[in-house]
Motif scaffolding. Structure first.
Motif, PDB file in Angstrom:
ATOM      1  N   LYS A 281      -5.932   9.027   5.020  1.00 38.48           N
ATOM      2  CA  LYS A 281      -4.830   9.985   5.225  1.00 38.48           C
ATOM      3  C   LYS A 281      -3.726   9.776   4.197  1.00 38.48           C
ATOM      4  CE  LYS A 281      -5.224  11.101  10.119  1.00 38.48           C
ATOM      5  NZ  LYS A 281      -4.658  10.910  11.447  1.00 38.48           N
ATOM      6  N   LEU A 282      -3.456   8.495   3.897  1.00 44.48           N
ATOM      7  CA  LEU A 282      -2.394   8.180   2.936  1.00 44.48           C
ATOM      8  C   LEU A 282      -2.769   8.689   1.538  1.00 44.48           C
ATOM      9  CD1 LEU A 282       0.358   6.757   2.757  1.00 44.48           C
ATOM     10  CD2 LEU A 282      -0.826   4.615   2.308  1.00 44.48           C
ATOM     11  N   VAL A 283      -4.028   8.501   1.173  1.00 48.72           N
ATOM     12  CA  VAL A 283      -4.488   8.965  -0.145  1.00 48.72           C
ATOM     13  C   VAL A 283      -4.394  10.495  -0.218  1.00 48.72           C
ATOM     14  CG1 VAL A 283      -6.511   9.176  -1.637  1.00 48.72           C
ATOM     15  CG2 VAL A 283      -5.937   6.960  -0.625  1.00 48.72           C
TER      16      VAL A 283
ATOM     17  N   GLU B 175       4.694  13.635  -3.019  1.00 46.67           N
ATOM     18  CA  GLU B 175       5.562  12.665  -2.343  1.00 46.67           C
ATOM     19  C   GLU B 175       6.026  13.162  -0.973  1.00 46.67           C
ATOM     20  OE1 GLU B 175       8.634  11.172  -4.918  1.00 46.67           O
ATOM     21  OE2 GLU B 175       9.623  10.150  -3.272  1.00 46.67           O
ATOM     22  N   ASP B 176       6.272  14.463  -0.854  1.00 46.11           N
ATOM     23  CA  ASP B 176       6.737  14.997   0.432  1.00 46.11           C
ATOM     24  C   ASP B 176       5.703  14.776   1.530  1.00 46.11           C
ATOM     25  OD1 ASP B 176       9.103  15.744  -0.650  1.00 46.11           O
ATOM     26  OD2 ASP B 176       8.523  17.848  -0.990  1.00 46.11           O
ATOM     27  N   ASP B 177       4.432  14.903   1.152  1.00 48.60           N
ATOM     28  CA  ASP B 177       3.368  14.689   2.142  1.00 48.60           C
ATOM     29  C   ASP B 177       3.257  13.214   2.527  1.00 48.60           C
ATOM     30  OD1 ASP B 177       2.876  17.362   1.113  1.00 48.60           O
ATOM     31  OD2 ASP B 177       1.001  17.253   2.246  1.00 48.60           O
ATOM     32  N   VAL B 178       3.523  12.339   1.551  1.00 49.81           N
ATOM     33  CA  VAL B 178       3.527  10.902   1.865  1.00 49.81           C
ATOM     34  C   VAL B 178       4.639  10.628   2.879  1.00 49.81           C
ATOM     35  CG1 VAL B 178       3.885   8.562   0.945  1.00 49.81           C
ATOM     36  CG2 VAL B 178       2.582  10.225  -0.385  1.00 49.81           C
ATOM     37  N   ILE B 179       5.794  11.239   2.646  1.00 50.38           N
ATOM     38  CA  ILE B 179       6.920  11.069   3.582  1.00 50.38           C
ATOM     39  C   ILE B 179       6.524  11.575   4.973  1.00 50.38           C
ATOM     40  CG2 ILE B 179       9.277  11.846   4.122  1.00 50.38           C
ATOM     41  CD1 ILE B 179       9.800  11.900   1.068  1.00 50.38           C
ATOM     42  N   ASP B 180       5.921  12.771   5.011  1.00 54.59           N
ATOM     43  CA  ASP B 180       5.507  13.335   6.305  1.00 54.59           C
ATOM     44  C   ASP B 180       4.534  12.414   7.018  1.00 54.59           C
ATOM     45  OD1 ASP B 180       7.088  15.501   5.939  1.00 54.59           O
ATOM     46  OD2 ASP B 180       5.497  16.816   5.166  1.00 54.59           O
ATOM     47  N   TYR B 181       3.604  11.839   6.243  1.00 53.57           N
ATOM     48  CA  TYR B 181       2.628  10.938   6.867  1.00 53.57           C
ATOM     49  C   TYR B 181       3.329   9.697   7.422  1.00 53.57           C
ATOM     50  CZ  TYR B 181      -0.864   7.337   7.473  1.00 53.57           C
ATOM     51  OH  TYR B 181      -1.604   6.318   8.014  1.00 53.57           O
ATOM     52  N   LEU B 182       4.208   9.132   6.601  1.00 53.34           N
ATOM     53  CA  LEU B 182       4.890   7.898   7.025  1.00 53.34           C
ATOM     54  C   LEU B 182       5.748   8.128   8.270  1.00 53.34           C
ATOM     55  CD1 LEU B 182       5.962   6.360   3.574  1.00 53.34           C
ATOM     56  CD2 LEU B 182       4.191   5.519   5.120  1.00 53.34           C
ATOM     57  N   LEU B 183       6.324   9.328   8.375  1.00 54.73           N
ATOM     58  CA  LEU B 183       7.171   9.626   9.540  1.00 54.73           C
ATOM     59  C   LEU B 183       6.380   9.596  10.846  1.00 54.73           C
ATOM     60  CD1 LEU B 183       9.446  12.466   8.082  1.00 54.73           C
ATOM     61  CD2 LEU B 183      10.109  10.108   8.620  1.00 54.73           C
TER      62      LEU B 183
ATOM     63  N   VAL C 225       0.843  -1.205   0.000  1.00 58.04           N
ATOM     64  CA  VAL C 225       0.000   0.000   0.000  1.00 58.04           C
ATOM     65  C   VAL C 225       0.881   1.259   0.000  1.00 58.04           C
ATOM     66  CG1 VAL C 225      -1.605   1.330   1.443  1.00 58.04           C
ATOM     67  CG2 VAL C 225      -2.044  -1.084   0.994  1.00 58.04           C
ATOM     68  N   ILE C 226       1.960   1.216   0.752  1.00 56.55           N
ATOM     69  CA  ILE C 226       2.884   2.368   0.747  1.00 56.55           C
ATOM     70  C   ILE C 226       3.461   2.564  -0.651  1.00 56.55           C
ATOM     71  CG2 ILE C 226       5.072   3.269   1.657  1.00 56.55           C
ATOM     72  CD1 ILE C 226       4.462   1.777   4.285  1.00 56.55           C
ATOM     73  N   ARG C 227       3.825   1.443  -1.297  1.00 50.10           N
ATOM     74  CA  ARG C 227       4.360   1.511  -2.664  1.00 50.10           C
ATOM     75  C   ARG C 227       3.352   2.172  -3.612  1.00 50.10           C
ATOM     76  NH1 ARG C 227       6.901  -4.029  -2.746  1.00 50.10           N
ATOM     77  NH2 ARG C 227       9.125  -3.676  -2.972  1.00 50.10           N
ATOM     78  N   ILE C 228       2.094   1.755  -3.481  1.00 53.95           N
ATOM     79  CA  ILE C 228       1.043   2.316  -4.358  1.00 53.95           C
ATOM     80  C   ILE C 228       0.950   3.828  -4.136  1.00 53.95           C
ATOM     81  CG2 ILE C 228      -1.449   2.355  -4.824  1.00 53.95           C
ATOM     82  CD1 ILE C 228      -1.455  -0.669  -3.994  1.00 53.95           C
ATOM     83  N   ALA C 229       0.987   4.234  -2.851  1.00 51.54           N
ATOM     84  CA  ALA C 229       0.875   5.662  -2.534  1.00 51.54           C
ATOM     85  C   ALA C 229       2.042   6.446  -3.138  1.00 51.54           C
ATOM     86  CB  ALA C 229       0.833   5.855  -1.021  1.00 51.54           C
ATOM     87  N   VAL C 230       3.230   5.901  -2.987  1.00 54.72           N
ATOM     88  CA  VAL C 230       4.426   6.603  -3.486  1.00 54.72           C
ATOM     89  C   VAL C 230       4.378   6.721  -5.007  1.00 54.72           C
ATOM     90  CG1 VAL C 230       6.937   6.421  -3.720  1.00 54.72           C
ATOM     91  CG2 VAL C 230       5.855   5.922  -1.525  1.00 54.72           C
ATOM     92  N   ARG C 231       4.068   5.612  -5.663  1.00 54.10           N
ATOM     93  CA  ARG C 231       4.028   5.642  -7.131  1.00 54.10           C
ATOM     94  C   ARG C 231       2.886   6.526  -7.618  1.00 54.10           C
ATOM     95  NH1 ARG C 231       5.292  -0.805  -8.015  1.00 54.10           N
ATOM     96  NH2 ARG C 231       7.430  -0.695  -7.240  1.00 54.10           N
ATOM     97  N   SER C 232       1.759   6.491  -6.929  1.00 56.10           N
ATOM     98  CA  SER C 232       0.620   7.330  -7.338  1.00 56.10           C
ATOM     99  C   SER C 232       0.971   8.809  -7.180  1.00 56.10           C
ATOM    100  CB  SER C 232      -0.605   7.000  -6.493  1.00 56.10           C
ATOM    101  OG  SER C 232      -0.991   5.675  -6.716  1.00 56.10           O
TER     102      SER C 232
END
Lengths: 157, 322
Positions: free
Chosen positions: B223-225, B232-240, B193-200
């Motif tokens: 939240k991930l979507v 991508e920066d927001d995905v990173i912030d969420y993952l952190l 799912v993380i991969r999908i978010a990053v690629r999307s």
């Protein structure tokens, strides 16, 4: 034959049966693990065979106590003693340490031997250390054997 | 005591002796040319002695098939490993739909050893005899095939099947009594799912696309979507802010560091199995370690073949099990 003699015979039987069961289980699981290692690395045969044999001693201890008890009550000589109920119970109680501890320690020593065989599979040069772990379990079977022998010998028949 | 895996686990312990360590991979990496790397792995016994393989793909396919053959010898009931084989099964379904629609292809598009096989699935799809597929695949096969037939959108077909694969893996993990398989399935779905978010995020996909592709997991999908929509920066912030903050750190470094982290996460999950002598977990760990090893060798060979600098290849190298 008195009830006391029957109880004493039961004690001798339990020593052989339970300790033998513990050993049979321990040797069997260790044998499975040994087979797994030898199927990939036949050079380890001698080392894993020694580890497989370690849980076999409980059965021998049970047999030893069984012999002593049978000898004590005269069954080995073909002339069973007429034991009182109290004496028969004493012989039964004397056989229990090796019977119960033999069962439990045999099973657990088998499991420890399986893990030790895993050490030999990965680090064959560590065989000496690997053997120590299952050997530790043996301590308690020896303690039980000692108590059973001393107790059976100490009972006046 | 657990089911009889004692023989198999002991055998796996011996087999682990021949797994490549990090040092062996470094030696492979130090080889100057692609041909030297091929010779190196052949010297280590890869590719077998019976067949004279010289192409990397043949050698690696042989090693993967050998791994599964060995496991089948040790554990006759392969359904225990369905969590591990499901990705290949669903990959073959994707290929089968495309082969059934577009006709025969020359390239090898199916993974070997799946049940049903890729060729059989192709035949089933061509005859639209979905009832011959495993029950969990029937509806998704019909939906994906019809969607591909009508829209010609291969990506849509892929996300329908990938989502079904994640769902099947999650269900297989939950149904398993083995903690390692439960943890593996959970990690696999989360990482996917993380991969999908990053690629999307990188390709600017819509919210609908992402929600269709993402299987509910331990992450907050909404939240991930939202983060992926913002970039991508927001995905990173969420993952952190989640238990996967290391994924965020890896993403900050590079895409390849992130891909590397995804695989390393699986290796971290299986590492405790090195000390397990009795359960199927040790065998599962061996399979995953072997697949990881093959993947790492493939990365090195591919890098050498394409004359990538050593540091660029090293960044992509996965952590090894032993």
């Amino acid at each position: 034959m008195t009830m006391g003699t029957v109880l004493a015979l039961l004690g001798a039987s339990l020593a052989v049966i339970l300790a033998g069961m513990g050993s049979a289980f321990g040797v069997a699981v260790a044998g499975q693990a040994a087979s797994g290692v030898v199927s990939e690395d036949p050079n380890q045969f001698a080392k894993v065979l020694i580890l497989q044999l370690l849980p076999g001693t409980q059965g021998i201890y049970g047999l030893l106590v069984g012999f002593i008890a049978l000898s004590k009550i005269g069954i080995l000589g073909g002339s069973p003693a007429e034991l009182s109920l109290q004496t028969g119970l004493m012989v039964l109680a004397a056989c229990l340490p090796i019977a119960v501890v033999g069962l439990v320690s045999g099973r657990n020593q088998g499991k420890t031997a399986v893990s030790a065989i895993g050490i030999v599979a990965k680090k064959p040069d560590q065989f000496g250390k690997a053997m120590l772990f299952p050997a530790m379990v043996e301590t308690y079977a020896i303690l039980a054997l000692l108590v059973s022998i001393l107790a059976v010998n100490g009972i006046p028949v | 005591m657990a089911k009889d895996y004692i023989y198999a686990v002991a055998r796996v312990r011996s087999l682990e002796m021949s797994l490549f360590s990090g040092a062996t991979i470094e030696q492979l990496l130090a080889e100057k040319k692609y041909e030297d790397c091929i010779r190196f792995i052949k010297d280590k016994g890869w590719g077998g002695t019976e067949a004279d393989f010289s192409a990397a793909d043949d050698i690696l396919a042989y090693e993967e098939a050998k791994t599964w053959k060995t496991v089948k010898e040790m554990v006759p009931d392969m359904s225990e490993f369905s969590v591990l084989t499901l990705p290949n099964v669903y990959h073959n379904l994707k290929s089968a739909i495309k082969v059934a629609t577009m006709g025969e292809v020359n390239a090898k598009v199916f993974f070997d050893g799946t049940e049903p096989s890729g060729e059989k699935m192709t035949d089933i799809i061509k005859r639209t005899a979905y009832e011959e597929l495993p029950e969990s695949m029937r509806a998704v096969a019909k939906e994906a095939y019809e969607s591909f037939l009508h829209t010609g959108d291969g990506q849509l077909c892929d996300i329908i099947i990938d989502r079904a694969a994640l769902k099947a893996i999650k269900a297989a993990g939950e149904a398993s009594k083995e903690k390692l398989l439960q943890d593996y399935a959970r990690t696999y779905v989360d990482v996917s799912v993380i991969r999908i978010a990053v690629r999307s995020a990188k390709t600017g996909k819509t919210s609908e696309f992402m929600k269709r592709a993402m299987e509910p997991c331990s992450l907050n999908i909404d939240k991930l979507v939202q983060a992926a929509l913002a970039g991508e920066d927001d995905v990173i912030d969420y993952l952190l802010q989640t238990e996967y903050k290391e994924a965020g750190e890896a993403l900050k470094t590079s895409s390849s560091a992130f891909e590397c982290w995804c695989d390393n996460q699986i290796i971290e999950t299986i590492k405790p199995q090195k000390y397990n002598s009795f359960t199927i977990g040790a065998i599962v760990a061996y399979i995953l370690a072997r697949l990881n090893e093959i993947k790492t060798v493939r990365i090195v060979l591919s890098g050498k073949e394409n004359h990538l600098p050593e540091d660029a290849i090293r960044e992509r190298i996965r952590e090894m099990y032993v």
